[in-house]
Design an enzyme around this catalytic site. Structure first.
Site, mmCIF file in Angstrom:
data_model
loop_
_atom_site.group_PDB
_atom_site.id
_atom_site.type_symbol
_atom_site.label_atom_id
_atom_site.label_comp_id
_atom_site.label_asym_id
_atom_site.label_seq_id
_atom_site.Cartn_x
_atom_site.Cartn_y
_atom_site.Cartn_z
ATOM 1 N N HIS A 3 -4.213 -0.621 7.130
ATOM 2 C CA HIS A 3 -3.140 -1.497 6.681
ATOM 3 C C HIS A 3 -3.173 -2.833 7.424
ATOM 4 O O HIS A 3 -3.544 -2.907 8.599
ATOM 5 C CB HIS A 3 -1.776 -0.842 6.930
ATOM 6 C CG HIS A 3 -1.381 0.149 5.867
ATOM 7 N ND1 HIS A 3 -1.289 -0.190 4.533
ATOM 8 C CD2 HIS A 3 -1.025 1.467 5.960
ATOM 9 C CE1 HIS A 3 -0.900 0.886 3.850
ATOM 10 N NE2 HIS A 3 -0.749 1.885 4.686
ATOM 11 N N CYS A 30 -4.936 -5.693 3.673
ATOM 12 C CA CYS A 30 -4.129 -6.740 3.057
ATOM 13 C C CYS A 30 -3.938 -7.901 4.041
ATOM 14 O O CYS A 30 -3.949 -7.716 5.249
ATOM 15 C CB CYS A 30 -2.769 -6.205 2.650
ATOM 16 S SG CYS A 30 -2.864 -5.035 1.283
#
Length: 539
Positions: A329, A388
């Site tokens: 993440h 991301c």
């Protein structure tokens, strides 16, 4: 040039009490590491540029007049309205349009120039029922007619060789039966171009030709119709700088966050696949590779990741090659010191992040200091971030909205939403930045950068998410899959031998063919470093 003088934006994001521009609160802060790198790959392909330009160039003149320019900038900077009166009497060629659009986006990413432009292209492409060909007959006709000067309907072999040399494409690829009679018709020219593009995707023929066409508005460039054929312009493979490293080290992190509400499925596979590729194809010894995943004894906590990064750069010397890959993440945190205009910093998310978001995050500033200030001169370093907001960690400030064309529940974004209570801290950080007079991020680069040999590859661009999906029967990151798949397929020099610039183009093509609109990016410290081979694995 001169954009700052005429870019007077009248929107909720413009404050009349200050000449500065501030960012929309909901727009992710970008450009930390990569925007400081002098070498930037284009985020807007030449094909996209030509397509957008054609929509605005209503009279088809090949030059955008002032009213057309006004419409183009209002589309790109929406919802802001732009006064470009200083440009009255001037025109834009496609190449100048591309350069200015990318400059505006990197300078003021809060206005999502690339996102607005790509949305406009997509909408108009659908209206026109465009087949989305990489090189259209219309564009090839422009190129052909430019050098078919006598309008005979054929291009001489000398003219074809001149165009090829200007594009820096291998001469041997046009020594084809279609050209051996001394000329090619338009249909033969189109077939030759498309056959070479299909057979040699690593050469990025479509992008080079579309870029060439984009410059025609300023007048056709001079070509050398009698070049030295022995001095192939594309024959610089294995140039100086790709010598075999005396030492190679790699640190691989893959976090699936097993047992949590934010679990992913492909990050451990990413790390394992990277390790296999390094050992089997790039000469890395297993003892020089350090792995951290949910499954390893040494868990990828914040403290352990920092220790692993310190291990990676420890005792590094000129000529060595360091490789860092992170799959997991990415997220954002409040920046309290007033140095970020929107009050946010980008972070990697260790396994123990949620115990303390501030103490247990790997911030972009830390990575910048590590790789761009502490790594010794002459050490080659490659970082791959499949997460991301990785444009911040590694590459271009480009914004395209990510959405696979299907609705599968197993396709997840690699973004971890910060706790709601941090919203007030973000606002405080933005206010502090305004008070300090900070209107855009510091994009200075320490020193002249000439001895910093650093490449970064990111899974996506600003405001995008990297996909965690099932591809080829295995759960994995779309970026890591595209990277390793492109390397395995190989180009004209064979499998696992790819120049960085060509590799990026092939990654983008694979993601596009797979149905993804996330756009991987690349940055480096010197433009010439794009011509080096991935991990120095030259022919």
């Amino acid at each position: 040039e001169g954009v700052a003088e005429w870019l007077k934006l009248h929107s909720p994001a413009y404050h009349s009490d200050t000449p500065s521009l501030v960012r929309f609160a909901q727009t992710p802060a970008m450009q930390r590491l990569a925007s400081r790198l002098p070498g930037q790959a284009h985020f807007l392909t030449a094909k996209d540029c030509l397509e957008a330009f054609a929509f605005f160039d209503s009279d088809g003149s090949g030059r955008m007049e002032f009213p057309e320019m006004q419409e183009a900038f209002n589309k790109m900077l929406a919802p802001a309205r732009v006064n470009i009166s200083a440009y009255k009497g001037k025109t834009f060629t496609p190449a100048k349009f591309r350069t200015t659009a990318e400059w505006c986006h990197r300078k003021w990413p809060q206005y999502d120039v690339a996102g607005n432009l790509m949305k406009f292209i997509k909408e108009n492409r659908e209206k026109a029922d465009d087949d989305d060909a990489d090189i259209t007959d219309k564009e090839l006709r422009k190129l052909f007619d430019t050098y078919d000067r006598d309008r005979s309907g054929v291009m001489s072999i000398q003219e074809l060789i001149g165009v090829w040399g200007y594009l820096r494409l291998p001469f041997n690829l046009i020594m084809d039966a279609r050209a051996m009679d001394g000329s090619v018709s338009f249909d033969e020219f189109c077939g030759l171009i498309r056959d070479i593009d299909a057979a040699h995707p690593d050469l990025d023929v479509d992008e080079k030709i579309n870029t060439f066409i984009a410059h025609l508005g300023a007048g056709p460039p001079a070509i050398n119709t009698a070049p030295d054929m022995a001095n192939d312009p594309a024959g610089a493979a294995g140039a100086a700088g790709d010598e075999d490293p005396p030492k190679k080290k790699a640190f691989l992190v893959g976090i699936n966050y097993v047992g949590t509400s934010c679990a992913l499925g492909g990050c451990i596979n990413d790390a394992n696949n990277q390790k296999a590729a390094l050992m089997e194809n790039f000469g890395f010894a297993e003892e020089d590779i350090r792995m951290m995943t949910d499954d390893t004894d040494e868990k990828p906590t914040a403290a352990n990741i920092r220790a692993g990064l310190e291990w990676l750069i420890e005792a590094a010397d000129a000529g060595d090659y360091l490789f860092f890959a992170y799959s997991g993440h990415g997220s954002q945190l409040p920046c309290k010191d007033g140095t970020e205009p929107d009050g946010k910093s980008e972070i990697l998310c260790p396994l123990d992040l949620q115990a303390d978001w501030h103490a247990n995050s790997i911030k972009d500033d830390y990575l910048y200091d590590l790789f761009y200030k502490r790594v010794p001169d002459g050490v080659r370093c490659l970082c791959v971030y499949d997460c991301c907001h990785s444009g911040t960690m590694a590459d271009l400030s480009c914004t395209r909205v990510f959405k696979p064309p299907w609705e599968e529940s197993d396709v997840k974004d690699r973004f971890l939403e910060p706790p709601e209570e941090m919203a007030a801290e973000v606002e405080a950080g933005a206010a502090a930045a305004k008070e300090n007079g900070v209107t855009q991020r510091d994009t200075s680069f320490p020193g002249d950068g000439s001895k910093d040999l650093i490449w970064t590859i990111s899974g996506c661009q600003d405001n995008q998410t990297s996909a965690d999906a099932t591809i080829d029967g295995q759960r994995q990151g779309a970026c890591t899959w595209a990277l390793l798949s492109a390397l395995k397929t190989g180009g004209r020099d064979g499998p696992w031998k790819y120049q960085y610039e060509s590799l990026l183009g092939e990654m983008r093509k694979k993601l596009k063919k797979g149905g993804y609109t996330q756009v991987p990016g690349m940055a480096t410290t010197e433009e010439e470093l794009f011509q080096r081979f991935y991990l120095a694995n030259s022919p």
